[in-house]
Design an enzyme around this catalytic site. Structure first.
Site, short mmCIF file in Angstrom:
data_model
loop_
_atom_site.label_atom_id
_atom_site.label_comp_id
_atom_site.label_asym_id
_atom_site.label_seq_id
_atom_site.Cartn_x
_atom_site.Cartn_y
_atom_site.Cartn_z
N ASP A 71 -81.71 137.11 12.29
CA ASP A 71 -82.10 137.94 13.43
C ASP A 71 -80.88 138.18 14.31
OD1 ASP A 71 -84.76 138.27 12.76
OD2 ASP A 71 -85.45 136.57 13.94
N ASP A 80 -87.70 143.86 11.18
CA ASP A 80 -88.81 143.69 12.11
C ASP A 80 -89.11 144.99 12.85
OD1 ASP A 80 -88.83 140.97 11.44
OD2 ASP A 80 -87.53 140.44 13.13
#
Length: 168
Positions: free
Chosen positions: A117, A135
């Site tokens: 991330d 995402d």
């Protein structure tokens, strides 16, 4: 689904997966884990590892459990995608980017045991989770599905000429 729509959808999936994996590789290669680069007062690049799924939920399931959960969700989405009429192009687009995002994160989960991330939204009063392009694809795709299903397609359902059509 017709062949042209299938090819278009698969191209979208591949583009989403490649973009996701390239950006993650750049982050991993250029930023030490835990480092941050402030871009705007509310936005930073922050190299993080997510051992759960969205917003680190279910981190306790472990790699195999999370991979199986992701694969099951992906299978359901693929089934829904296959059953979606060809004239629902916006829905097809949303499902394609959802699948691309899911595959991008699944690649990380299977190969690394976590998901990379790097996008971090924050304010002095509010911290949002760190997330990635995959995402974002999943979230935007879900919003597109909701908009198409509940706002845009309402009138289209009433048109019998579109209801059973698989034509471009």
């Amino acid at each position: 689904m017709n062949t042209r729509l299938i090819v278009w959808n698969l191209a979208l999936v591949v583009i989403a997966v490649v973009l996701d994996q390239v950006v993650k590789a750049i982050v991993v290669a250029t930023m030490p884990l835990g480092s941050a680069i402030e871009i705007l007062p509310f936005l930073a690049l922050y190299h993080a590892r997510n051992t759960g799924i969205a917003f680190s939920m279910f981190a306790g399931l472990g790699d195999v459990g999370l991979s199986l959960l992701a694969a099951a969700v992906l299978a359901v989405v693929l089934f829904l995608w296959w059953k979606t009429p060809a004239w629902r192009r916006l829905t097809h687009f949303g499902l394609a980017i959802i699948v691309g995002g899911a595959i991008g994160n699944l690649i990380d989960r299977v190969s690394l045991g976590y998901v990379v991330d790097y996008v971090y939204f924050h304010t002095p009063a509010f911290d949002f989770a760190v997330f990635n392009l995959a995402d974002a694809f999943i979230t935007v795709g879900a919003v597109i599905l909701l908009v198409d299903e509940f706002i845009l397609a309402g009138g289209a359902r009433a048109r019998p000429d579109k209801a059973g059509s698989d034509v471009d």
